[in-house]
Design an enzyme around this catalytic site. Structure first.
Site, PDB file in Angstrom:
ATOM      1  N   ASP A 136      12.514  12.042  60.426  1.00 19.10           N
ATOM      2  CA  ASP A 136      11.918  12.535  61.998  1.00 19.10           C
ATOM      3  C   ASP A 136      13.043  11.604  63.009  1.00 19.10           C
ATOM      4  OD1 ASP A 136       9.997  14.284  61.384  1.00 19.10           O
ATOM      5  OD2 ASP A 136       8.207  12.956  61.833  1.00 19.10           O
ATOM      6  N   ASP A 289      -3.794   7.807  56.444  1.00 19.66           N
ATOM      7  CA  ASP A 289      -3.699   7.531  54.876  1.00 19.66           C
ATOM      8  C   ASP A 289      -5.392   7.077  54.666  1.00 19.66           C
ATOM      9  OD1 ASP A 289      -3.813   5.195  56.530  1.00 19.66           O
ATOM     10  OD2 ASP A 289      -2.087   4.239  55.550  1.00 19.66           O
TER      11      ASP A 289
END
Length: 533
Positions: A136, A289
């Protein structure tokens, strides 16, 4: 003569006005202290003592469990079926699960070669593994370097894919989610995830994947972190002490009792079917997460933590980087707790005890109470009792319980016991930022989804050790403000310590403690930017 007399009168008039103002302030203070300040402060002390007891019970419980696990607990290979993967003459390599290895990164100039090299160095049948680099990066130069590195490994026969997006929506969660949409991922059975500064050993997959193959109820295998720069400076030593407790106690206890703990976002292997059943990656918080782990656990999946499997990684070595990381790690869980508490309560697939563990122990005590109580009690309420002698804090709540909690936390890093005082000060300083972030998460305020990638130095540290010098960091306005926050936090903390330990009459001891606090503050802050030689 008249001029001289009028000039002499001015200082006297000024002093008189100053005395009048002091008397007025003292009068106002005495008028509001008894009816307002004292009751409010007593209420604050009562609430803080309740939160302290909650933290104390939680720490003692985990201490007892981890002691029993170490003395009588079975190793993961005994609790779950584990057999080494063997070649099948008839099926050949097709008997091995297809493994996807995801490496998300963002402008990682210093560590991209290390992370890609470590991922490509994983030992597994070459036709049963895919390395997926999710870049990214917004810097065109870094993006080109990462692409060239992927091409270099591809030329060596490694099945590596270089994936980019035209936006950064969802940050890391968005990149991982986009990577799972690729057509070649459909043939994969499990996915290993490593952040850009993580360097797994070649045998990582051989030690983790067999657990998923032989135990269909397992969704996640989590490895421990090993810090390559823990000795870089005083601040990294403090971080090591905090994180070692997380891995040594919190995750081990969660794995051994409820087969649940928060996924650390890296150095783990997921069963893809479990990941998809839980709803995949979501970017609604900055702890994607933990979000995934809670949702998977509510579906009935179990997790396993391997304490003896360690993956090298890097700790933030500047206060600025660490502060941004802690904002994300404190704000995200609080915000996730707000979003999921009702869903957890209404869930039908898990037991009542597991719901209580997730809501009360995992979220409320560890992610909310711990941060708020550390700051409010030790940095505000205790110092305030110096000014209000009518309010008395019992020593069991101000000394004994915090001491036991501190020593239980220190067992995770025995080599740093001599730094315990510094760790206490450091944690009290960081409690200001963590409390602020926790409140932002609970209220979903403006910075709730702020995501600033933690700066990594990688080989820059080695280069500096080899004789090259980095630029001397400059103190900008923001850094000076954070330095002031450090000083104020230390000051408040030592006010409370002075009040409890020496009473309210030892003025010179009080002054000495204040001077010592600011010396420690200065030394600790310099340690965050000046590595050990």
């Amino acid at each position: 003569m008249d001029r001289l007399s009028s000039t002499a009168i001015l200082p006297e008039a000024f002093q008189g006005a100053k005395d009048d103002l002091t008397m007025q302030l003292a009068l106002v203070w005495n008028q509001i202290k008894a009816p307002l300040i004292v009751p409010l402060l007593r209420l604050a002390v009562f609430l803080c003592l309740i939160m302290s007891v909650m933290m104390f019970i939680e720490r003692v419980y985990m201490g007892i469990v981890i002691t029993l696990v170490k003395l009588f607990g079975r190793k993961p290979e005994k609790r779950y079926k584990w057999e080494p993967m063997k070649d099948d003459i008839e099926l050949g390599n097709s008997s091995y699960p297809m493994v996807l290895v995801q490496v998300p990164m963002y402008n990682e100039r210093e560590v991209y070669q290390l992370s890609i090299g470590a991922a490509c160095g994983l030992s597994w049948p070459s036709d049963r593994i895919i390395i997926q680099v999710l870049d990214d990066s917004t810097d065109p130069t870094i993006k080109e370097l990462v692409q060239l590195e992927c091409q270099r490994w591809a030329s060596k026969g490694v099945n590596i894919k270089y994936e980019v997006r035209d936006n950064r929506n969802g940050y890391k969660a968005g990149a991982l989610k986009e990577g799972m949409k690729r057509s070649y991922v459909k043939q994969c059975d499990c996915v290993a995830i490593f952040d850009a500064d993580f360097q797994p050993e070649p045998d990582f997959l051989w030690r983790t994947v067999p657990f998923l193959v032989h135990n269909p109820e397992l969704a996640l295998i989590q490895a421990r972190w090993k810090f390559v720069n823990a000795d870089e400076c005083l601040m990294t030593r403090m971080q090591e002490m905090s994180l070692d407790y997380h891995f040594t106690v919190e995750q081990e206890v969660g794995s051994s009792t409820y087969a649940f703990f928060g996924f650390n976002g890296t150095a783990g292997v997921w069963r893809i079917s479990a990941l998809n059943e839980a709803g995949g990656w979501k970017d609604r918080t900055t702890v994607e997460d933990m979000d995934l782990a809670v949702r998977a656990s509510l579906k009935g999946w179990k997790f396993l933590y391997l304490s003896d499997l360690k993956v090298k990684n890097e700790l933030p070595s500047t206060f600025k980087a660490y502060r941004y990381q802690q904002h994300r790690w404190s704000c995200g869980p609080a915000n996730l707790f707000r979003k999921m508490v009702v869903e957890i309560i209404n869930n039908k697939k898990v037991s009542l005890w597991k719901k209580i563990h997730v809501i009360y122990s995992f979220f409320f005590v560890r992610k909310v109470v711990a941060h708020i109580n550390t700051f409010v009690f030790y940095c505000i309420v205790l110092p305030a009792t110096v000014l209000v002698p009518e309010v008395v804090v019992p020593k069991w709540g101000a000394v004994y319980i915090p001491s036991i909690i501190t020593f239980l936390n220190a067992v995770g890093t025995p080599r740093s016991l001599h730094l315990l005082v510094f760790w206490i000060l450091f944690e009290n300083v960081m409690s200001l930022h963590r409390t602020k972030a926790t409140i932002i998460g609970l209220l979903e305020a403006s910075r709730v989804n702020e995501w600033i990638v933690t700066e990594k130095l990688g080989d820059a540290l080695k280069a500096k050790a080899g004789g090259k010098t980095l630029k001397k960091p400059r103190f900008r306005i923001g850094d000076r403000i954070h330095l002031l926050e450090l000083g104020v936090s230390f000051y408040l903390f030592f006010c409370g310590c002075y009040d409890v330990m020496f009473g309210k009459n030892h003025f010179f001891i009080f002054l000495f403690i204040q001077a010592f606090a600011f010396l420690i503050m200065a030394f600790g802050y310099v340690g965050t930017i000046v590595p050990n030689s």
